[in-house]
Design an enzyme around this catalytic site. Sequence first.
Site, PDB file in Angstrom:
ATOM      1  N   HIS A 123      13.680  -3.974  30.280  1.00  0.00           N
ATOM      2  CA  HIS A 123      13.249  -3.954  28.872  1.00  0.00           C
ATOM      3  C   HIS A 123      12.520  -2.656  28.518  1.00  0.00           C
ATOM      4  CE1 HIS A 123      13.399  -8.642  28.494  1.00  0.00           C
ATOM      5  NE2 HIS A 123      14.581  -8.091  28.536  1.00  0.00           N
ATOM      6  N   CYS A 150       9.109  12.531  15.536  1.00  0.00           N
ATOM      7  CA  CYS A 150       9.829  13.241  16.602  1.00  0.00           C
ATOM      8  C   CYS A 150       9.748  14.757  16.340  1.00  0.00           C
ATOM      9  CB  CYS A 150      11.296  12.781  16.592  1.00  0.00           C
ATOM     10  SG  CYS A 150      12.364  13.703  17.708  1.00  0.00           S
ATOM     11  N   ALA A 233       1.251 -16.590  40.876  1.00  0.00           N
ATOM     12  CA  ALA A 233       2.226 -15.714  41.548  1.00  0.00           C
ATOM     13  C   ALA A 233       1.578 -14.980  42.723  1.00  0.00           C
ATOM     14  CB  ALA A 233       2.775 -14.707  40.542  1.00  0.00           C
TER      15      ALA A 233
HETATM   16  N1  APR Z   1       1.479 -16.968  37.979  1.00  0.00           N
HETATM   17  C1  APR Z   1       2.757 -17.405  37.824  1.00  0.00           C
HETATM   18  N2  APR Z   1       3.340 -17.623  36.611  1.00  0.00           N
HETATM   19  C2  APR Z   1       2.574 -17.411  35.522  1.00  0.00           C
HETATM   20  C3  APR Z   1       1.236 -16.961  35.590  1.00  0.00           C
HETATM   21  C4  APR Z   1       0.700 -16.733  36.886  1.00  0.00           C
HETATM   22  N3  APR Z   1      -0.565 -16.302  37.054  1.00  0.00           N
HETATM   23  N4  APR Z   1       0.743 -16.838  34.317  1.00  0.00           N
HETATM   24  C5  APR Z   1       1.744 -17.208  33.493  1.00  0.00           C
HETATM   25  N5  APR Z   1       2.835 -17.554  34.210  1.00  0.00           N
HETATM   26  C6  APR Z   1       4.154 -17.955  33.709  1.00  0.00           C
HETATM   27  C7  APR Z   1       4.125 -18.843  32.499  1.00  0.00           C
HETATM   28  O1  APR Z   1       4.100 -20.210  32.907  1.00  0.00           O
HETATM   29  C8  APR Z   1       5.460 -18.477  31.824  1.00  0.00           C
HETATM   30  O2  APR Z   1       6.512 -19.298  32.308  1.00  0.00           O
HETATM   31  O3  APR Z   1       4.786 -16.751  33.298  1.00  0.00           O
HETATM   32  C9  APR Z   1       5.703 -17.030  32.246  1.00  0.00           C
HETATM   33  C10 APR Z   1       5.492 -16.023  31.135  1.00  0.00           C
HETATM   34  O4  APR Z   1       6.482 -16.275  30.173  1.00  0.00           O
HETATM   35  P1  APR Z   1       6.579 -15.350  28.858  1.00  0.00           P
HETATM   36  O5  APR Z   1       5.238 -15.177  28.283  1.00  0.00           O
HETATM   37  O6  APR Z   1       7.690 -15.947  28.031  1.00  0.00           O
HETATM   38  O7  APR Z   1       7.034 -13.932  29.403  1.00  0.00           O
HETATM   39  P2  APR Z   1       8.471 -13.489  29.905  1.00  0.00           P
HETATM   40  O8  APR Z   1       9.211 -14.626  30.551  1.00  0.00           O
HETATM   41  O9  APR Z   1       8.286 -12.271  30.723  1.00  0.00           O
HETATM   42  O10 APR Z   1       9.193 -13.099  28.525  1.00  0.00           O
HETATM   43  C11 APR Z   1      10.490 -12.539  28.637  1.00  0.00           C
HETATM   44  O11 APR Z   1      10.565 -12.158  26.262  1.00  0.00           O
HETATM   45  O12 APR Z   1       9.167 -11.654  24.574  1.00  0.00           O
HETATM   46  C12 APR Z   1      10.194 -11.155  25.311  1.00  0.00           C
HETATM   47  O13 APR Z   1      10.695  -8.935  25.921  1.00  0.00           O
HETATM   48  C13 APR Z   1       9.745  -9.939  26.067  1.00  0.00           C
HETATM   49  O14 APR Z   1      10.082  -9.373  28.406  1.00  0.00           O
HETATM   50  C14 APR Z   1       9.682 -10.417  27.521  1.00  0.00           C
HETATM   51  C15 APR Z   1      10.688 -11.544  27.533  1.00  0.00           C
END
Ligand code: APR
Length: 257
Positions: A123, A150, A233
């Site tokens: 991303h 730019c 994690a």
């Molecule tokens: N350890 C493990 N998992 C965790 C922790 C932690 N400490 N804290 C939060 N989580 C988990 C949450 O339960 C959730 O499932 O991480 C996940 C975060 O999810 P999102 O906030 O949706 O982030 P992500 O999955 O990276 O989003 C994907 O969506 O908004 C777009 O481009 C953006 O890259 C992003 C994409």
Amino acid sequence: MKAGKIDEHSFIQKLGPDTRIVVLTGAGISAESGIPTFRDAQDGLWSQFRPEELASPEGFRANPKLVFDWYAWRRKKVLESKPNKGHEILALWGQQFPHMTLITQNVDGLHQAAGSQDLIEMHGSIHRLICFKERHPSPWVAAKDGVPLCMRCQSPLRPDVVWFGEMLDRRILEHIGKALANCEVFLAIGTSGLVYPAAGFLDEARASGALTVVINRERVGEDRCDLLLQGSASDILQRLQDSIQARHVFKVSSRAR
Ligand code: APR
């Protein structure tokens, strides 16, 4: 298929120096570095705005300064944070497992800061800017009154990240597709699995016969993976690394007899 096809101990036994591993990380792996995730209800980045308002070309056209300032605020939080144990262990795994491919949806650069090399930032990166019209690269410049322009074509500068409605780089997708087609183990760490194409990687890996593992604070994807490890994690990655090292010691001691 319900999770539980394999337990943590058997999973560790499957990991060796030749194992082809794909790791996908999301915002959850940076949460413990103090960086808000996107969808955490209480303080997630989206809780105050709709994604389309901030992370989309339409949002930028409608209000470039709001979007630029939001990314500048996120970048400041990133610059004030540092990689956590989870990032560090994945950097170590990059050495330990030469056939590991690390793919991140995060744009914070913390995997690189922890020492991971040649990872795939699918991303993009909040530390890079491009111009809106021609995508000319630019070093980060702070916004003054308006959004910086730019130097080459005078169009407004925007973060070099993939926004909603934008296509990912075809070469990156091809690279990821090959890695998923050949992997033996797939780990999804700290991602809600809601945004495609990353959300489909676990199923793609399964279809290739890979063992699939989810590490998440919540019970995400437990009916689609072979093993769900619920918790922080960094704690879980530390536990896995301790088992890997213990097994290695075990092997040496058995040889020593
Ligand atoms: N350890 C493990 N998992 C965790 C922790 C932690 N400490 N804290 C939060 N989580 C988990 C949450 O339960 C959730 O499932 O991480 C996940 C975060 O999810 P999102 O906030 O949706 O982030 P992500 O999955 O990276 O989003 C994907 O969506 O908004 C777009 O481009 C953006 O890259 C992003 C994409």
